[in-house]
Design a protein around this motif. Structure first.
Motif, PDB file in Angstrom:
ATOM      1  N   THR A  22       0.770  -1.187   0.073  1.00 42.59           N
ATOM      2  CA  THR A  22       0.077   0.001  -0.045  1.00 42.59           C
ATOM      3  C   THR A  22       0.637   1.133   0.033  1.00 42.59           C
ATOM      4  N   ASN A  23       1.978   1.339   0.823  1.00 44.89           N
ATOM      5  CA  ASN A  23       2.853   2.331   0.830  1.00 44.89           C
ATOM      6  C   ASN A  23       2.226   3.532   1.267  1.00 44.89           C
ATOM      7  N   CYS A  24       1.192   3.378   2.106  1.00 51.78           N
ATOM      8  CA  CYS A  24       0.340   4.318   2.976  1.00 51.78           C
ATOM      9  C   CYS A  24       0.287   4.366   4.353  1.00 51.78           C
ATOM     10  N   THR A  56      -6.752   8.299   3.029  1.00 47.81           N
ATOM     11  CA  THR A  56      -7.961   7.492   2.566  1.00 47.81           C
ATOM     12  C   THR A  56      -7.691   7.578   1.040  1.00 47.81           C
ATOM     13  N   ASN A  57      -7.510   8.552   0.266  1.00 45.92           N
ATOM     14  CA  ASN A  57      -6.936   8.522  -0.890  1.00 45.92           C
ATOM     15  C   ASN A  57      -6.033   7.507  -1.303  1.00 45.92           C
ATOM     16  N   CYS A  58      -4.972   7.360  -0.443  1.00 44.66           N
ATOM     17  CA  CYS A  58      -3.891   6.203  -0.789  1.00 44.66           C
ATOM     18  C   CYS A  58      -4.488   4.830  -0.479  1.00 44.66           C
ATOM     19  N   ARG A  59      -5.032   4.542   0.587  1.00 46.58           N
ATOM     20  CA  ARG A  59      -5.536   3.314   0.890  1.00 46.58           C
ATOM     21  C   ARG A  59      -6.692   2.893  -0.059  1.00 46.58           C
ATOM     22  N   GLU A  60      -7.570   3.752  -0.224  1.00 47.17           N
ATOM     23  CA  GLU A  60      -8.670   3.321  -1.206  1.00 47.17           C
ATOM     24  C   GLU A  60      -8.421   3.538  -2.815  1.00 47.17           C
ATOM     25  N   ARG A  61      -7.264   4.081  -2.885  1.00 49.32           N
ATOM     26  CA  ARG A  61      -6.714   4.600  -4.699  1.00 49.32           C
ATOM     27  C   ARG A  61      -8.114   5.536  -4.981  1.00 49.32           C
ATOM     28  N   SER A  62      -8.521   6.287  -4.162  1.00 58.12           N
ATOM     29  CA  SER A  62      -9.427   7.209  -4.912  1.00 58.12           C
ATOM     30  C   SER A  62      -8.898   8.693  -5.088  1.00 58.12           C
ATOM     31  N   SER A  63      -9.377   9.815  -5.293  1.00 58.04           N
ATOM     32  CA  SER A  63      -8.888  10.913  -5.807  1.00 58.04           C
ATOM     33  C   SER A  63      -9.543  12.157  -5.185  1.00 58.04           C
TER      34      SER A  63
END
Length: 72
Positions: A22-24, A56-63
């Motif tokens: 994840t690198n988050c 959240t953007n990082c974990r869920e790959r959202s933007s």
């Protein structure tokens, strides 16, 4: 003793591989400064602070991006 070592070694491998995949970093300060985020489809979501939105953007790959300060 060997079983304990094996367990902790396995736990270490799992935790480091999750971090590598994840690198988050999901640990944010507990400062409540809500922001309203908006996603690419126009959906809005309230985040506790900027760090919470970034994690959240990082974990869920959202933007999500910041739409405004305060709750949505």
């Amino acid at each position: 003793m060997k079983a304990t070592f094996t367990f902790f070694f396995f736990l270490f491998l799992v935790l480091t591989s999750v971090k590598a995949v994840t690198n988050c970093y999901g640990i944010c300060p507990l400062i409540f400064q809500p922001i309203c985020g908006i996603g690419p489809g126009g959906e809005t979501k309230t985040f506790a602070n900027q760090c919470d939105m970034d994690a959240t953007n990082c974990r869920e790959r959202s933007s999500f991006t910041m739409k405004s300060e305060g709750a949505c």
